[in-house]
Design a protein around this motif. Structure first.
Motif, mmCIF file in Angstrom:
data_model
loop_
_atom_site.group_PDB
_atom_site.id
_atom_site.type_symbol
_atom_site.label_atom_id
_atom_site.label_comp_id
_atom_site.label_asym_id
_atom_site.label_seq_id
_atom_site.Cartn_x
_atom_site.Cartn_y
_atom_site.Cartn_z
ATOM 1 N N MET A 47 37.790 44.062 32.705
ATOM 2 C CA MET A 47 37.837 42.843 33.516
ATOM 3 C C MET A 47 37.523 41.640 32.637
ATOM 4 O O MET A 47 36.893 41.762 31.595
ATOM 5 C CB MET A 47 36.826 42.919 34.667
ATOM 6 C CG MET A 47 37.179 43.921 35.739
ATOM 7 S SD MET A 47 36.037 43.833 37.121
ATOM 8 C CE MET A 47 36.645 45.193 38.105
ATOM 9 N N GLN A 71 42.024 30.608 38.348
ATOM 10 C CA GLN A 71 41.059 31.688 38.545
ATOM 11 C C GLN A 71 39.746 31.140 39.084
ATOM 12 O O GLN A 71 39.360 30.001 38.793
ATOM 13 C CB GLN A 71 40.805 32.422 37.222
ATOM 14 C CG GLN A 71 42.003 33.207 36.713
ATOM 15 C CD GLN A 71 41.718 33.903 35.402
ATOM 16 O OE1 GLN A 71 40.960 33.404 34.561
ATOM 17 N NE2 GLN A 71 42.321 35.070 35.200
ATOM 18 N N ARG A 113 33.851 35.399 40.651
ATOM 19 C CA ARG A 113 33.441 36.378 41.658
ATOM 20 C C ARG A 113 32.224 37.134 41.151
ATOM 21 O O ARG A 113 32.222 37.673 40.036
ATOM 22 C CB ARG A 113 34.568 37.360 41.955
ATOM 23 C CG ARG A 113 34.203 38.331 43.074
ATOM 24 C CD ARG A 113 35.397 39.090 43.566
ATOM 25 N NE ARG A 113 35.016 40.126 44.505
ATOM 26 C CZ ARG A 113 35.852 41.033 44.992
ATOM 27 N NH1 ARG A 113 37.132 41.014 44.619
ATOM 28 N NH2 ARG A 113 35.442 41.948 45.850
ATOM 29 N N TRP A 167 36.067 36.624 36.189
ATOM 30 C CA TRP A 167 37.131 35.721 36.611
ATOM 31 C C TRP A 167 38.205 36.539 37.333
ATOM 32 O O TRP A 167 38.662 37.561 36.813
ATOM 33 C CB TRP A 167 37.763 35.039 35.395
ATOM 34 C CG TRP A 167 36.865 34.076 34.677
ATOM 35 C CD1 TRP A 167 36.202 34.290 33.510
ATOM 36 C CD2 TRP A 167 36.552 32.742 35.085
ATOM 37 N NE1 TRP A 167 35.483 33.170 33.159
ATOM 38 C CE2 TRP A 167 35.684 32.205 34.112
ATOM 39 C CE3 TRP A 167 36.921 31.955 36.176
ATOM 40 C CZ2 TRP A 167 35.181 30.904 34.195
ATOM 41 C CZ3 TRP A 167 36.418 30.666 36.261
ATOM 42 C CH2 TRP A 167 35.557 30.151 35.277
ATOM 43 N N VAL A 168 38.601 36.092 38.509
ATOM 44 C CA VAL A 168 39.678 36.750 39.239
ATOM 45 C C VAL A 168 40.715 35.709 39.640
ATOM 46 O O VAL A 168 40.390 34.533 39.859
ATOM 47 C CB VAL A 168 39.157 37.488 40.495
ATOM 48 C CG1 VAL A 168 38.181 38.586 40.115
ATOM 49 C CG2 VAL A 168 38.522 36.504 41.472
ATOM 50 N N ASP A 169 41.964 36.111 39.714
ATOM 51 C CA ASP A 169 43.020 35.193 40.136
ATOM 52 C C ASP A 169 42.802 34.768 41.586
ATOM 53 O O ASP A 169 42.459 35.590 42.445
ATOM 54 C CB ASP A 169 44.386 35.855 39.998
ATOM 55 C CG ASP A 169 44.809 36.040 38.551
ATOM 56 O OD1 ASP A 169 44.139 35.463 37.671
ATOM 57 O OD2 ASP A 169 45.791 36.759 38.304
ATOM 58 N N ARG A 200 47.172 38.252 40.032
ATOM 59 C CA ARG A 200 46.874 39.680 40.118
ATOM 60 C C ARG A 200 45.896 39.939 41.249
ATOM 61 O O ARG A 200 45.039 39.105 41.545
ATOM 62 C CB ARG A 200 46.308 40.168 38.789
ATOM 63 C CG ARG A 200 47.327 40.232 37.662
ATOM 64 C CD ARG A 200 46.673 40.341 36.308
ATOM 65 N NE ARG A 200 46.009 39.084 35.968
ATOM 66 C CZ ARG A 200 45.423 38.844 34.791
ATOM 67 N NH1 ARG A 200 45.401 39.778 33.873
ATOM 68 N NH2 ARG A 200 44.854 37.687 34.548
ATOM 69 N N ALA A 228 42.800 40.916 43.316
ATOM 70 C CA ALA A 228 41.380 40.911 42.969
ATOM 71 C C ALA A 228 40.819 42.327 43.071
ATOM 72 O O ALA A 228 41.190 43.090 43.975
ATOM 73 C CB ALA A 228 40.616 39.978 43.908
ATOM 74 N N PRO A 229 39.919 42.694 42.179
ATOM 75 C CA PRO A 229 39.349 44.041 42.229
ATOM 76 C C PRO A 229 38.430 44.201 43.441
ATOM 77 O O PRO A 229 37.832 43.240 43.921
ATOM 78 C CB PRO A 229 38.552 44.128 40.924
ATOM 79 C CG PRO A 229 38.220 42.713 40.590
ATOM 80 C CD PRO A 229 39.386 41.907 41.049
ATOM 81 N N MET A 251 34.452 46.824 40.885
ATOM 82 C CA MET A 251 33.599 45.936 40.090
ATOM 83 C C MET A 251 32.295 46.637 39.706
ATOM 84 O O MET A 251 31.821 46.523 38.573
ATOM 85 C CB MET A 251 33.314 44.650 40.864
ATOM 86 C CG MET A 251 34.548 43.786 41.088
ATOM 87 S SD MET A 251 34.180 42.283 42.014
ATOM 88 C CE MET A 251 33.246 41.362 40.804
#
Length: 473
Positions: free
Chosen positions: A1, A57, A60, A71-73, A168, A170-171, A176
Motif C-alpha cells: 500500500m 488521493q 485513510r 493514501w487511497v484513491d 483504484r 479502496a482497500p 489494511m
C-alpha cells in the motif's frame, strides 16, 4: 500500500485546529487578450493534475492506528470542491486580497478529501485575477507530489505518474490490518512505532522525525541545546490569521551588496544576507514601535532553510534542504554592521556542515517553477525541528528572472504563505521573481495586530541599508 512515512504522518498527528499544517501560494495574473475565467481555470487545473495521482488521493487511517495511514484513491473525487471561485469587491486592492488570504489560510483542510484547494479570485483592480493555492505538508513531499503552483506554471518540468488513471478500489479494513501486521512481521521495528495513539504517537513521531528529516540530526548537533532567546513573537497562537504582502526591487539588494562590501569580502556576502539584514532592521523598528526594550545584546534566532540542490536533475525532496540557525543582531544600531554580522554567521553555519548551499542562479535554473515546492520543503523542515531552538522561520527561494505565464496570462506577482508553528506568532516567506522580491508575512491575528507595521518596516529597513555609509568591512 501507499503508506505515509513517519515524517509525513507526523504532519497529520501534530496538526491542531489552531495550527493547520498547510503551505500556500498567491499568484497574481494579467489576463490574456482572450480573457480567462473560472471554467477555463478548472479545465487547466484538471489537465495539470491528470498525471499526478496524489491530487486525487485522500488519507485513510488504519483501524486501531496500528500503523501509519495510507493514501487511497478518492472514488468520488470532485474537482469543483477543490477548485473554488471567489471574488473581492471590485476594484479590489492588495489589502482586500490579503484579508481574503488570511481567512482561507486559517481553515484546516478536509481530511476526508484530497488535501489541497485552489481559489480563482476575481475583482482585482485593473481586471487582474489571483490564484491562491493551499496544500498539506503531508502531501507535497517533492517525490509523489509537487506544489500545485509549480504544476500550473510549468507542468512539463514535472515527471508524470504513469500509474495515474482510473481510481483504484479502496482497500477494506481487513486488508489494511492484514497489510499492517504483515509489514510488522517483516519489519519488527514498525511494531514499536505503531503501538498506541494520542500523545504516545506524537512522542514517537518526534523521535522518528530526527532520524527521518535528512539533515536535522547534524543541524541539532551544531546548534546544541541552547534554547532560542526570549521573543515578543512567542505567543499562544489562535485560529485566525493575518497576511500581508510586500513587494521590493531585487536590484536594491544587489546594489546594497556591492556598496557595503569591498574587495575579497564581496564574495562572502550574499543577496540572502542582505535579505536577512533587511528583516533584522524591520524587526528592530517593529519592536521599538511596540515600546519593547532593544539593547545592544538583543537577538532573535531564525531558522533559515538552505537549499542544497542545483539544476543537475536531483529531485526536490526533504534532503534538498538543510537548516541554518542565525541569531539576528536586533540590538546592532548600524545597518552595515548588521549585514556583516549576519554574513559572518551564515558563513560559519555553512562551513560547519558537510554540504554547501546553492546560489541563486543555480536555484533559479531548476526545471519548472520550483519556488512553491521548495517553500513547502522548507516548512516541512521547520515543522520537524524543536520550536525551542528558534523564534522564527524565514524561507527565501530565488525564482526565475524572466516573465512566466499560464495559458497566455502573465504572472506578475507571486507570494508564499507559510504556516505558523506552536508558540510562534509570525512566519516569513519570500520569493524573487522577474526583478522583484515578494514577501509573504503570516501572523496570528490577535497577537500580530500590527503586522502591517512590520510590513512597512521592511521598506524602511531596505531604504536604511541603501543609504547606509560604507563603513569598514
Amino acid at each position: 500500500m501507499n503508506r505515509l512515512g513517519a515524517l509525513d504522518a507526523s504532519f497529520l498527528y501534530l496538526e491542531e485546529p489552531t495550527l493547520p499544517m498547510h503551505v500556500g501560494s498567491v499568484m497574481v495574473f494579467e489576463p490574456s487578450a482572450e480573457g480567462f475565467d473560472y471554467d477555463r481555470f478548472v479545465a487547466v487545473v484538471g489537465d495539470r493534475i491528470a498525471g499526478h495521482s496524489r491530487y486525487r488521493q485522500r488519507i485513510r487511517e488504519v483501524p486501531a492506528r496500528i500503523d501509519n495511514p495510507v493514501w487511497v484513491d478518492d472514488a468520488h473525487f470532485d474537482i469543483g470542491y477543490h477548485v473554488r471561485r471567489s471574488a473581492i469587491p471590485a476594484p479590489g486592492g492588495a489589502a482586500d486580497l490579503e484579508d481574503f488570504i488570511g481567512r482561507i489560510m486559517a481553515r484546516p483542510l478536509d481530511r476526508d478529501r484530497p488535501l489541497w484547494e485552489a481559489y480563482f479570485v476575481e475583482g482585482l483592480e485593473g481586471g487582474r485575477f489571483a490564484v491562491v493555492t493551499k496544500a498539506h505538508q503531508a502531501m507535497v513531499d517533492g517525490i509523489h507530489a509537487v506544489d500545485l503552483a509549480q504544476l500550473l506554471i510549468d507542468p512539463d518540468a514535472v515527471p508524470v505518474d504513469e500509474r495515474a488513471g482510473e481510481p483504484r478500489k479502496a482497500p477494506s479494513d481487513v486488508r489494511m490490518v492484514t497489510d499492517a501486521l504483515l509489514g510488522s512481521v517483516l519489519n519488527p521495528a514498525r511494531v514499536v512505532r505503531g503501538i498506541g495513539s494520542g500523545l504516545r504517537d506524537v512522542s514517537q513521531t518526534g523521535r522518528d522525525l530526527t532520524a527521518t528529516a535528512g539533515r536535522v540530526a547534524s543541524t541539532l548537533a551544531r546548534v546544541g541545546t541552547r534554547p532560542a532567546p526570549s521573543s515578543p513573537l512567542r505567543t499562544t497562537v489562535g485560529a485566525a490569521r493575518r497576511y500581508v504582502m510586500v513587494q521590493t526591487d531585487l536590484d536594491d539588494y544587489r546594489k546594497i551588496r556591492s556598496r557595503l562590501t569591498r574587495g575579497r569580502y564581496v564574495d562572502d556576502v550574499s543577496i540572502n544576507d542582505v535579505v536577512l539584514a533587511t528583516i533584522t532592521g524591520a524587526l528592530r523598528a517593529w519592536m521599538q514601535t511596540r515600546g519593547l526594550p532593544v539593547t545592544a545584546t538583543t537577538t532573535l534566532r531564525v531558522m533559515v532553510p538552505l537549499s542544497i540542490v542545483d539544476g543537475s536533475g536531483d529531485p526536490l525532496t526533504d534532503n534538498a534542504m538543510a537548516a541554518c540557525f542565525i541569531d539576528l543582531p536586533i540590538g546592532e544600531n548600524t545597518p552595515s554592521m548588521r549585514l556583516h554580522q549576519i554574513a559572518f554567521a551564515m558563513r560559519q553555519q555553512i562551513e560547519s556542515t558537510s554540504v554547501e548551499g546553492v546560489g541563486a542562479t543555480s536555484l533559479a535554473g531548476i526545471g519548472g517553477f520550483a519556488p512553491p515546492t521548495l517553500h513547502t520543503l522548507g516548512a516541512r523542515l521547520g515543522s520537524a525541528m524543536s520550536r525551542r531552538l528558534f523564534n522564527l522561520v524565514i524561507t527565501n527561494v530565488p525564482g526565475p528572472q524572466q516573465s512566466l505565464e499560464v495559458e497566455g496570462c502573465q504572472l506578475i506577482e507571486t507570494y508564499p504563505v507559510m504556516p505558523l508553528g506552536r508558540g510562534q506568532g509570525l512566519s516569513i516567506g519570500l520569493t524573487s521573481y522577474d526583478g522583484k522580491v515578494y514577501y509573504g508575512l503570516t501572523g496570528d491575528r490577535d497577537s500580530m495586530a500590527d503586522l502591517d507595521v512590520l510590513a512597512r518596516s521592511i521598506d524602511d529597513a531596505l531604504a536604511e541599508l541603501r543609504s547606509a555609509p560604507r563603513g569598514r568591512a
